[in-house]
Design an enzyme around this catalytic site. Structure first.
Site, mmCIF file in Angstrom:
data_model
loop_
_atom_site.group_PDB
_atom_site.id
_atom_site.type_symbol
_atom_site.label_atom_id
_atom_site.label_comp_id
_atom_site.label_asym_id
_atom_site.label_seq_id
_atom_site.Cartn_x
_atom_site.Cartn_y
_atom_site.Cartn_z
ATOM 1 N N ASN A 158 -7.340 -0.088 17.775
ATOM 2 C CA ASN A 158 -8.058 -0.151 16.496
ATOM 3 C C ASN A 158 -9.484 -0.675 16.616
ATOM 4 O O ASN A 158 -10.301 -0.452 15.733
ATOM 5 C CB ASN A 158 -7.278 -1.008 15.482
ATOM 6 C CG ASN A 158 -6.766 -2.295 16.069
ATOM 7 O OD1 ASN A 158 -6.131 -2.303 17.120
ATOM 8 N ND2 ASN A 158 -7.047 -3.396 15.409
ATOM 9 N N GLN A 186 -3.669 4.288 14.405
ATOM 10 C CA GLN A 186 -5.054 4.770 14.509
ATOM 11 C C GLN A 186 -5.150 6.176 15.083
ATOM 12 O O GLN A 186 -6.255 6.718 15.188
ATOM 13 C CB GLN A 186 -5.881 3.795 15.366
ATOM 14 C CG GLN A 186 -5.957 2.382 14.809
ATOM 15 C CD GLN A 186 -6.947 2.244 13.650
ATOM 16 O OE1 GLN A 186 -7.796 3.107 13.424
ATOM 17 N NE2 GLN A 186 -6.845 1.155 12.901
ATOM 18 N N SER A 206 0.917 4.251 9.234
ATOM 19 C CA SER A 206 0.453 3.631 7.996
ATOM 20 C C SER A 206 -0.334 4.674 7.208
ATOM 21 O O SER A 206 -1.087 5.448 7.797
ATOM 22 C CB SER A 206 -0.453 2.456 8.366
ATOM 23 O OG SER A 206 -0.828 1.775 7.209
ATOM 24 N N ALA A 207 -0.181 4.671 5.869
ATOM 25 C CA ALA A 207 -0.874 5.701 5.072
ATOM 26 C C ALA A 207 -2.354 5.407 4.907
ATOM 27 O O ALA A 207 -3.168 6.322 4.826
ATOM 28 C CB ALA A 207 -0.222 5.805 3.694
ATOM 29 N N THR A 246 14.163 -0.385 -3.528
ATOM 30 C CA THR A 246 13.882 0.825 -4.306
ATOM 31 C C THR A 246 12.707 1.577 -3.690
ATOM 32 O O THR A 246 11.668 0.976 -3.384
ATOM 33 C CB THR A 246 13.551 0.437 -5.763
ATOM 34 O OG1 THR A 246 14.675 -0.269 -6.284
ATOM 35 C CG2 THR A 246 13.265 1.667 -6.614
ATOM 36 N N CYS A 331 -8.483 -7.804 11.194
ATOM 37 C CA CYS A 331 -7.468 -8.845 11.328
ATOM 38 C C CYS A 331 -7.979 -10.013 12.158
ATOM 39 O O CYS A 331 -7.829 -11.160 11.781
ATOM 40 C CB CYS A 331 -6.218 -8.274 11.984
ATOM 41 S SG CYS A 331 -5.858 -6.636 11.384
HETATM 42 N N1 PMP Z 1 -1.437 -1.384 13.889
HETATM 43 C C1 PMP Z 1 -2.737 -1.064 13.957
HETATM 44 C C2 PMP Z 1 -3.264 -0.500 15.239
HETATM 45 C C3 PMP Z 1 -3.582 -1.248 12.859
HETATM 46 O O1 PMP Z 1 -4.878 -0.932 12.961
HETATM 47 C C4 PMP Z 1 -3.033 -1.777 11.665
HETATM 48 C C5 PMP Z 1 -3.887 -2.009 10.453
HETATM 49 N N2 PMP Z 1 -5.042 -2.767 10.693
HETATM 50 C C6 PMP Z 1 -1.667 -2.100 11.640
HETATM 51 C C7 PMP Z 1 -0.896 -1.878 12.758
HETATM 52 C C8 PMP Z 1 -1.016 -2.664 10.403
HETATM 53 O O2 PMP Z 1 -0.850 -1.668 9.448
HETATM 54 P P1 PMP Z 1 -0.569 -2.004 7.894
HETATM 55 O O3 PMP Z 1 -1.897 -2.417 7.345
HETATM 56 O O4 PMP Z 1 -0.077 -0.718 7.325
HETATM 57 O O5 PMP Z 1 0.440 -3.072 7.839
#
Ligand code: PMP
Length: 396
Positions: A158, A186, A206-207, A246, A331
């Site tokens: 990422n 990614q 992830s969407a 749900t 992050c």
């Molecule tokens: N893995 C990677 C490589 C990411 O870039 C991210 C999001 N920054 C995540 C996991 C986590 O995804 P989510 O935000 O959907 O929890």
């Protein structure tokens, strides 16, 4: 917000805007006129219609990645998918060993889970990467043991966009009967993924990196009676007992629509984005003491991680005004620590802190890239001129 005031958004690896076609589709599943029924309420027609929409979305996810529909499980996002893959497998295979293998450059949702499992008595090997940010399959091979329960290596990093050789790493795991998990957050929609060919057993999605909504994702679990995951969340038995709760129909159809658009348009998007990204780097590479991280490795189309070594990264970001770029990943910057990924690639903490992560996407325009290039060059040149030990010339 007036166009001139709106930030130039170059942080697509953190999240993407939701495609208007996805928003349109989601809106049809919320209000009183829409298909708001609980997809588990199959005793009535609205519930069955909502269920059909959920299954259509599952099919769209499966179609993008070469999976079978029943191998796709909806989650709240890739953080949950990564936790479920790791903890689900560690719990179900505890009697077979206590060793797990991953890389040093994974997302926090993998690394923090690994650390938590270590505290619970598991042993984890963190395989290093090389200076280009590649995890060499040979190093993974050295780490695998007969007690290894799981190997987990991300597809695209990422921060740098560097692509890992998941076919080779997965092959090593398959030869040894070790389940292989890949965080494909990614790469989905940007690189071809064909799970009917790849030796991968678990894959996280992830969407909100694919122009879908935040708070929804999926975990691919290869259909194999030997591959059993303990659920993290128990309750009403949804998702065949693997993930109770749900089903968030509007989120799920948003994910499905986003993945369908990615299947239809991802390749053309990627070519256009790559061209813009390379044009931006062509301008920035003329500056003194600017280094492209992972430049010697295959990289996904939208990422540009560059260290501006003559200046401090925070000052540079400050002078970029309304240019929305990241210093490392969203992050790690939230924690205020220099990037663990860049440090694993051999950068000093100072070099990691002088790094910008610029990520482009579907809605990036050539005009935005032109403005971004001008602004970065101007800010860097000015800051470098007043930096201690300056006296170098900076070209633009
Ligand atoms: N893995 C990677 C490589 C990411 O870039 C991210 C999001 N920054 C995540 C996991 C986590 O995804 P989510 O935000 O959907 O929890």
């Amino acid at each position: 917000m007036a166009r001139a005031q709106r930030p130039i958004y170059l942080d697509y690896a953190a999240t993407t805007p939701v495609d208007p076609r996805v928003i349109d589709r989601m809106a049809g599943f919320l209000g009183v006129e829409g298909l708001f029924a609980n997809p588990s309420s199959v005793t009535h027609a609205p519930g069955r219609a909502a269920r059909a929409a959920v299954e259509e979305a599952r099919h769209e996810v499966a179609a993008l990645i070469g999976a079978r529909d029943r191998e796709v499980y909806f989650t709240s996002g890739a953080t949950e998918s990564n936790n479920l893959a790791w903890r689900g497998l560690a719990a179900s295979r505890r009697d077979r060993g206590c060793h797990l293998v991953t890389s040093r450059i994974e997302h926090a949702s993998v690394l923090d889970t690994a650390r938590a499992l270590e505290a619970e008595g598991f042993r984890v090997t963190y395989v290093p990467c090389n200076r280009e940010g590649r995890v060499e399959p040979e190093r993974v091979r050295e780490a695998l043991t007969p007690e290894t329960l799981l190997c987990s290596v991300m597809h695209v990093n990422n921060e740098t966009g560097v692509i890992q050789d998941i076919a080779a790493i997965g092959g090593l795991c398959r030869d040894r009967g070790i389940p292989f998990h890949v965080d494909a957050v990614q790469s989905a929609g940007k690189l071809p993924i064909d799970l009917s060919e790849l030796p991968v057993d678990l894959m996280s999605f992830s969407a909100h990196k694919v122009y879908g909504p935040k708070g929804i994702g999926a975990l691919y679990v290869r259909h194999d009676p030997g591959l059993v995951l303990e659920p993290l969340i128990r309750g009403g038995g949804q998702e065949r007992g693997l993930r109770a709760g749900t089903l968030a129909t509007h989120q799920i159809v948003g994910l499905g629509t986003a993945f369908r658009i990615a299947r239809e348009e991802g390749e053309a998007d990627a070519a256009r984005i790559r061209q813009l990204r390379d044009a931006l780097w062509e301008r920035l590479s003329r500056l003194d003491q600017v280094h492209l991280n992972g430049g010697g490795a295959p990289r996904a189309c939208g990422h540009l991680s560059a260290s501006f070594n003559a200046v401090n990264g925070e000052s540079l970001i400050f002078f970029l005004g309304n240019l929305a770029v990241a210093q490392g990943s969203a992050c790690s910057s939230a924690r205020g620590e220099p990037s663990h990924v860049l440090q694993a690639m051999g950068l000093s903490p100072g070099e990691a802190e002088s790094t910008l992560r610029i990520t482009l996407g579907r809605f990036t325009t050539p005009e935005e890239i032109e403005i971004a290039a001008e602004r970065i060059i101007q800010a860097y040149t000015r800051l470098a001129a007043i930096a201690p030990g300056s006296g170098r010339r900076h070209a633009g």
